[in-house]
Structure formats: structure tokens, C-alpha cells
Design an enzyme around this catalytic site. Sequence first.
Site, PDB file in Angstrom:
ATOM      1  N   ALA A 106       0.856  -1.182   0.000  1.00 29.47           N
ATOM      2  CA  ALA A 106       0.000   0.000   0.000  1.00 29.47           C
ATOM      3  C   ALA A 106       0.891   1.231   0.000  1.00 29.47           C
ATOM      4  CB  ALA A 106      -0.926   0.014   1.213  1.00 29.47           C
ATOM      5  N   LYS A 107       0.306   2.362  -0.312  1.00 31.85           N
ATOM      6  CA  LYS A 107       1.006   3.635  -0.203  1.00 31.85           C
ATOM      7  C   LYS A 107      -0.040   4.725  -0.114  1.00 31.85           C
ATOM      8  CE  LYS A 107       5.412   4.734  -0.122  1.00 31.85           C
ATOM      9  NZ  LYS A 107       6.441   3.917   0.564  1.00 31.85           N
TER      10      LYS A 107
END
Length: 419
Positions: A106-107
Site C-alpha cells: 500500500a502507499k
Amino acid sequence: MTVYAGPVFDMAVNQFRVIADHLSIPMDERDRLLLPKRAITISCPIHRDDGTVAVFEGYRVQHHLTLGPTKGGTRFAPSVDIGEIAALAIWMSWKCALVGLPYGGAKGGVRVDLTTISKHELEALSRRYMQEMIPFVGPHTDVRAPDMGTNEQMMAWFMDTYSMYQGRTVTEIVTGKPVSSGGTLGRLEATGRGVAHLAKRVMKELAIDLNSATAVVQGFGNVGSYAALGLHQFGLKVIAVGDHTGALYDKGGLDIPVLMRHAGAHGSIAGFSNELQFDPAQILTLPCDVLVPAAMERVIDAQVAQNLQCRVLAEGANGPTTPDADLVLEKRQDEIFLIPDILCNSGGVVVSYFEWVQDLQQLFWEEEEVTRREYHILDRAFDQMAARSKADKIPHRTAAMAIGVEKVRAGKNVRGLFP
């Protein structure tokens, strides 16, 4: 067509195509492996100190949840866009799989110039960003961490905001927190320390004498500064460093501990020395044993790659090398030993995993235990990458990414496609 666009996302797509072709992945499986599961775009209104209201745009991309919750940093920077965030989430997936963590990638990020807001406004923006994300995150859904432009104080604000809405303290929602708020010893230094550890290992394999070796570090934030410190402590002369304000060069070696104290007090290396100032455009191509690009994506293009004069290229940043540059480096494999980003800078997410585990168990480790376990995981992943590279006669980046992609693909295939 896709909502993701831009040079960083295109770079992630190109890298994946190379791996998919190498692994002979059928075309009808590729989009499911590559495209993110979920992307969130939010508006973050805050009250400015002058009484006006400002709205900032925020993002979070969760690439896949096949192997566990998603995991990844949050960056606050003016360059942030959905394509960049998606690419970073994709790379985080391969990174977590490579080192054997039970996470998807994720980011997140907020598009903001931090030089234009006060500390009070930064807290308001951090809390609002987390508040807007609450429906989409959780300790077993998506766990966030620091990245460019964020720090442990902001992680504490994230954790506190989430906890207030849950009615209890939930330390495991965020990693990279202060130790006093449920963080782990060794997390602050983890990424840079891991970069230095892997560079040291490669130098020993190449029979490079550490006490006569030199290093150059581009980027002097958390990753670059601790990588420089680690190399300095191993006996190398760090002859040049650079950040967004300029560069410094000293052929006799910079005093890294003193420089770190200066950067910590002033926010950059600016003002450290007029005599040692150097052209930032030339820092990557200086002759050295170890080069650590630890700043932004895409700083090493084909032309820079052709002019590199390092023996070890240790990628501290995410995506510092373009696909065109990879073609050049592939031809220079006998000259330059590449430690690809998804391995080289993975110490941060490894120790973030340790922090998450400790928070879930409410049982905390000594720093020596954290460091020992970090190095063990990095060494194991390095061995796997090196063995795969040798067996298949492929570059290190291809080998590392192939291992990561294979693990994610196996997880998706064994779970099947929900009807």
C-alpha cells in the site's frame, strides 16, 4: 484505460511486463496481478492559522490483500499524485513478498508543500487525512508508516486520531511511531541501517577493503542519513552527500555524525560548509565504491547509468533507476553490483512488521533483537535473489522482482477468484 498515469506508474508497469514475460504469466492473469485492488482519493479541509480554509488532496492505494493486510508509507510532498502512489504500492507488494512478510503493498500521500504550512497546520492536516481514511483502514486491513515528508510525530497523530474514533488505544494501526507511543526500538534507523548492511555484505563478497573504501549518498533524509552513518561506522569514507538544498564533497571523508546533527537541527545540509559545496548534478557520477541513491524516483536514467563510476549501487530510494538505465546496467553487470530497491531498502518494512507484531502481542523486544532479526531476513532474501540471478542468468532486479511476483501470484491462484 486506467485512472493511473504518469512516468512513475509507467515505470512500474514496464518493470512488471519484464517480469511477467520472464515468468511466462498468461495475459489474462496480468491485470489481476498488476492493478491495485482499491484506490481512495479524499479532500482534506483544514483551518489555516490566519482563519482561512484550505483543502488538500490525499490518496491511499491498496494493491492487494491476498497475503494479509496491506502495508506502506504515507508521503507528504508537492509531487504526490495517484499514479505515483499506485506505483509505490505495487513495488511494496513485491518487496513484502520478497522478504517473506504477510502483507500486500500500500502507499498513501497528501499533495502539499511542507514549507508553506505551520506545525499547527501540519497536525491538523495529518489528523484530517487519517480521519477521512478511517472507513478504509485497520490493523488487519491496512497499516501505514512514514515516508518522504512524514515522521514519527505524524505517525503518533495518525494513531491518536484513529484511536479516538475507536474509543481505545490502537497502537497497531501505524508503525514508525515514537517508542513512547508503542513504537519499536530500531525502527527509525531500520531502512538506512539495512542499506548499509547489504552494501557491506556485497563489498566483502567483492573483496573491497572497507577501511579504504568510499561512498556517495544522494539524499540525506531518514534513509540517506542513516545509510551514510552505517557506512561511516563500517569504516568507509563518505566523500559526498546531497539533498534538495545542494551537495557537499570532501575527498577525505565527511564527518557524518556532525552532519546529521546539523541536518536534524536545520532540516537540511544547507549551511553546513561553504568550502565543501559541490554541484548536485555531478554527485551520482563521482568515482566511489558504494553509491546510495536515497532521494527521489527516476534519478538514474540511461545517460547517468552510462557514466556511473561506482562498484556497488545500493538503491535506498524507491524506483531511482529507470527501465532504460536498467538496460545499461545489465550490460555493466561485471562492473557494477546492483542491490535493487525492493531488497536494498526493505529493512524499513521488515522492522515495521516487527513493530506491528509487538503491538499486537504487547510484548516488546530489545534493539539488539530487532537488529539481529532484520539482518537475518535481509540476508535470507539476498541469498535467494543471488541464487535466482545465477541460476536463471538474469539481472538482480529481475531475480528479486520475480521472487516477489511469484509469491503473490501463488497466493492469488490458491485462493481463487471470488465469483
